[in-house]
Design a protein around this motif. Structure first.
Motif, PDB file in Angstrom:
ATOM      1  N   ASP A  70      30.763  53.094  46.789  1.00 39.54           N
ATOM      2  CA  ASP A  70      30.979  51.758  46.238  1.00 39.54           C
ATOM      3  C   ASP A  70      32.161  51.043  46.888  1.00 39.54           C
ATOM      4  O   ASP A  70      32.120  49.818  47.086  1.00 39.54           O
ATOM      5  CB  ASP A  70      31.191  51.838  44.724  1.00 39.54           C
ATOM      6  N   GLN A  71      33.235  51.789  47.192  1.00 38.27           N
ATOM      7  CA  GLN A  71      34.395  51.148  47.809  1.00 38.27           C
ATOM      8  C   GLN A  71      34.039  50.575  49.178  1.00 38.27           C
ATOM      9  O   GLN A  71      34.420  49.450  49.513  1.00 38.27           O
ATOM     10  CB  GLN A  71      35.551  52.143  47.933  1.00 38.27           C
TER      11      GLN A  71
ATOM     12  N   LYS B 122      37.628  36.637  43.462  1.00 35.56           N
ATOM     13  CA  LYS B 122      37.507  36.935  42.037  1.00 35.56           C
ATOM     14  C   LYS B 122      36.341  37.886  41.767  1.00 35.56           C
ATOM     15  O   LYS B 122      35.316  37.847  42.452  1.00 35.56           O
ATOM     16  CB  LYS B 122      37.297  35.646  41.231  1.00 35.56           C
ATOM     17  N   ASP B 123      36.535  38.717  40.765  1.00 36.48           N
ATOM     18  CA  ASP B 123      35.501  39.636  40.307  1.00 36.48           C
ATOM     19  C   ASP B 123      34.816  39.016  39.093  1.00 36.48           C
ATOM     20  O   ASP B 123      35.351  39.043  37.987  1.00 36.48           O
ATOM     21  CB  ASP B 123      36.125  40.984  39.957  1.00 36.48           C
ATOM     22  N   ASP B 124      33.662  38.439  39.304  1.00 35.19           N
ATOM     23  CA  ASP B 124      32.967  37.722  38.231  1.00 35.19           C
ATOM     24  C   ASP B 124      32.569  38.635  37.081  1.00 35.19           C
ATOM     25  O   ASP B 124      32.384  38.178  35.947  1.00 35.19           O
ATOM     26  CB  ASP B 124      31.711  37.032  38.790  1.00 35.19           C
ATOM     27  N   SER B 125      32.445  39.922  37.356  1.00 35.00           N
ATOM     28  CA  SER B 125      32.024  40.841  36.301  1.00 35.00           C
ATOM     29  C   SER B 125      33.168  41.242  35.389  1.00 35.00           C
ATOM     30  O   SER B 125      32.949  41.885  34.367  1.00 35.00           O
ATOM     31  CB  SER B 125      31.414  42.107  36.929  1.00 35.00           C
ATOM     32  N   LEU B 126      34.406  40.879  35.756  1.00 32.52           N
ATOM     33  CA  LEU B 126      35.572  41.262  34.953  1.00 32.52           C
ATOM     34  C   LEU B 126      36.390  40.036  34.565  1.00 32.52           C
ATOM     35  O   LEU B 126      37.572  39.904  34.882  1.00 32.52           O
ATOM     36  CB  LEU B 126      36.453  42.256  35.728  1.00 32.52           C
TER      37      LEU B 126
ATOM     38  N   LEU C 203      39.403  40.317  42.582  1.00 25.89           N
ATOM     39  CA  LEU C 203      38.465  41.326  43.069  1.00 25.89           C
ATOM     40  C   LEU C 203      39.192  42.487  43.727  1.00 25.89           C
ATOM     41  O   LEU C 203      38.778  43.644  43.599  1.00 25.89           O
ATOM     42  CB  LEU C 203      37.496  40.683  44.074  1.00 25.89           C
TER      43      LEU C 203
ATOM     44  N   ASN D  85      36.663  37.118  35.645  1.00 27.85           N
ATOM     45  CA  ASN D  85      37.307  36.358  36.717  1.00 27.85           C
ATOM     46  C   ASN D  85      38.642  36.934  37.170  1.00 27.85           C
ATOM     47  O   ASN D  85      39.512  36.221  37.669  1.00 27.85           O
ATOM     48  CB  ASN D  85      37.505  34.899  36.289  1.00 27.85           C
ATOM     49  N   ASN D  86      38.824  38.230  36.994  1.00 26.11           N
ATOM     50  CA  ASN D  86      40.031  38.884  37.491  1.00 26.11           C
ATOM     51  C   ASN D  86      39.968  38.989  39.012  1.00 26.11           C
ATOM     52  O   ASN D  86      38.907  38.856  39.615  1.00 26.11           O
ATOM     53  CB  ASN D  86      40.160  40.286  36.887  1.00 26.11           C
TER      54      ASN D  86
ATOM     55  N   LYS E 284      31.909  47.424  48.736  1.00 28.15           N
ATOM     56  CA  LYS E 284      32.688  46.260  48.314  1.00 28.15           C
ATOM     57  C   LYS E 284      33.484  45.682  49.475  1.00 28.15           C
ATOM     58  O   LYS E 284      33.438  44.465  49.729  1.00 28.15           O
ATOM     59  CB  LYS E 284      33.641  46.645  47.177  1.00 28.15           C
TER      60      LYS E 284
END
Length: 538
Positions: free
Chosen positions: A140-141, A306-310, A315, A312-313, A144
């Motif tokens: 996964d890393q 940004k990480d939309d799944s968290l 990424l 908007n924190n 990403k």
């Protein structure tokens, strides 16, 4: 007292027994496992040819004894007269490959199996614990970070966005070389390696940090002490990353660092990040405090993902940003600078090639202005000169290792899971089955029989040579790397004539014993060849 003495004696015996029994048991387990693997392998197909390994250590002692280690691998393959081999170091099977056909089997037909990277000391240190896109094993890393590079940093849109920064560094290159050519104390002598390496360093610092220098630089436009140390650190990392260090293959020996690779890598990494990390920390703070509101470079882009799944924190963590920026730096400086140093050295020894390149540049660009990126598509011969340098004079002996994720068969050979597949850059690019007169620098070989001005590219997806690789682990920065390389060569040979130093009939093209660089940095006499108005534009 007798009871205590007896107790202590018993403990000593038990301790001694444990010290003897446990290593012996481990040895028996390893030998049995090895024999079972051998038995399993013999029942299927054989490994590629290679030297007979010792139990546990494999060919480790042969590797240690023979330096540089990559030339020992070449020697083994020469002696076996093979284009694929298997050399076991510790528990790792190294599979060096010289055949384009086999390279395509590994990186194209079975790319899904050979798309991971090693877990090893040098890879871990150079990626801050596998946080980056190029050095991270499959997972996964990697997905990403690869996605970040491909879509947010190295996309066509971003390439256009960064055009002006690249153009300014290309102008600075000519300005710097012009100053060197007018220096009476050196009679116009230029260290081409130094110029090429620091141009690449300047470009990528400008794209990442929006600045050319960490310090003030020199009055003539050359690098300062900060940039010298930064670039030297990058090249040291490149030299020792997957450089056949002992701990990369026998991890439990890492603590001893017998060959010093770990110490050298850590020091080099510190010399790079001590300049980069404060810039990153300061920039993150600026964004957090609302002191910056416009993205201007790669660092800004990475900070603002940004990480939309968290909710908007961010990424990327700060550590991921720092690690990825170091990897971007490492991946940018070596290939273009090495190729252009070799190209100019070869062209000095073959003036007719220089004449053809000059004629093409004069026909397309003229002598009243400097060559621009918009001209590159029309400079087929110049691109051929760069491509030929990539073919004949690669920057490294092997590509970054491709690790097999399961047992498989390639061209009738058994390739065990976790094998490290190493494509030999000189083995492919100098293969006499593929290339006519493979050791001769002949750019014309890359020019096809039609006038398609965009015909010559620096990569080769068929792997007859290895510049940017291909497949899942192919270089995401092909466009940027090709642009930097071609622009560097075009600016140097358009703006200046280059000759061997006075009293030197020809440039010595001897290859370094320890790597694939020129044995001695190229020193050449540079003289401006454009109309004075072209330089005044700077």
């Amino acid at each position: 007292m007798d009871n205590k003495t007896s107790l202590f004696s018993t403990e000593r015996v038990e301790t001694s027994f444990l010290f003897i029994f446990i290593p012996t048991l481990l040895l028996v387990v390893v030998v049995i496992s090895y024999k079972r693997l051998e038995f399993k392998r013999d029942r299927r197909v054989t490994l590629p040819p290679g030297p007979t390994p010792m139990p546990i250590f494999g060919c480790l002692f042969q590797m240690i004894k023979n330096k540089p280690r990559f030339r020992w691998i070449d020697q083994v393959m020469d002696e076996l007269n093979t284009e694929i081999a298997c050399i076991r170091i510790g528990g790792v099977h190294l599979i060096p490959v010289r055949s384009p056909e086999l390279a395509r089997e590994f990186l194209k037909k079975q790319d899904a199996i050979f798309s991971s990277r090693p877990y090893c000391m040098s890879g871990r240190i150079s990626s801050k614990g596998y946080l980056t896109a190029i050095l991270s094993p499959l997972g996964d890393q990697w997905k990403k970070m690869r996605r970040v590079l491909a879509t947010e940093v190295l996309s066509m849109a971003k390439h256009r966005w960064f055009h002006d920064k690249r153009a300014e560094e290309a102008d600075h290159l000519v300005h710097y070389v012009f100053n060197l050519s007018q220096n009476s104390s050196t009679n116009g002598m230029v260290n081409v390696r130094n110029v090429a390496q620091h141009y690449c360093g300047n470009v990528i610092r400008r794209l990442v940090f929006n600045k050319r220098f960490f310090g003030k630089g020199m009055e003539d436009g050359g690098p300062g002490l900060e940039e010298e140390e930064h670039v030297q650190g990058l090249f040291t990392i490149l030299a020792y990353l997957y450089g056949f260090g002992i701990a990369d293959y026998i991890p439990w020996l890492e603590v001893f660092d017998f060959d010093g690779y770990k110490r050298i890598l850590k020091k080099a990494y510190e010399n790079v990040t001590k300049y980069q990390d404060p810039e990153i920390d300061e920039r993150v703070q600026m964004w957090n405090n609302g002191m910056k509101g416009k993205e201007e470079d790669i660092l800004d882009v990475l900070i603002n993902l940004k990480d939309d799944s968290l909710a908007n924190n961010p990424l990327l963590t700060i550590e991921e940003i720092k690690a990825q920026i170091t990897e971007i730096m490492i991946a940018t400086v070596d290939n273009p600078s090495n190729a252009i140093e070799w190209a100019i050295a070869e062209m000095i020894n073959q003036p007719d090639i220089f004449h053809k390149a000059h004629k093409e540049l004069d026909d397309v660009v003229g002598r009243d202005r400097l060559v621009q990126e918009s001209d590159l598509s029309k400079l087929n011969f110049v691109k051929a000169c760069a491509r030929e340098a990539f073919r004949l004079h690669p920057v490294a002996p092997f590509n970054v290792p491709h690790v097999s994720t399961k047992d498989t068969i390639v061209s009738g050979y058994f390739i065990p899971k976790d094998s490290h597949v190493l494509l030999s850059r000189p083995g492919l690019g100098r293969n006499p089955r593929v290339w006519n007169e493979p050791l001769k620098y002949m750019p014309e070989r890359h020019i096809h029989d039609h006038d398609d001005a965009s015909d010559v590219v620096l990569g080769d997806t068929e792997l007859n040579m290895l510049s940017f690789s291909t497949g899942r682990r192919g270089c995401a920065g092909v466009l940027l790397g090709s642009t930097i390389t071609t622009m560097l060569l075009a600016r140097l040979i358009h703006g200046f004539t280059w000759n061997a130093p006075n009293g030197v009939p020809k440039i010595d093209l001897a290859e370094s014993k320890g790597d694939l660089f020129l044995a001695k940095p190229l020193l050449a006499l540079a003289k401006p060849r454009l109309n004075a108005s072209a330089y005044k534009q700077l």
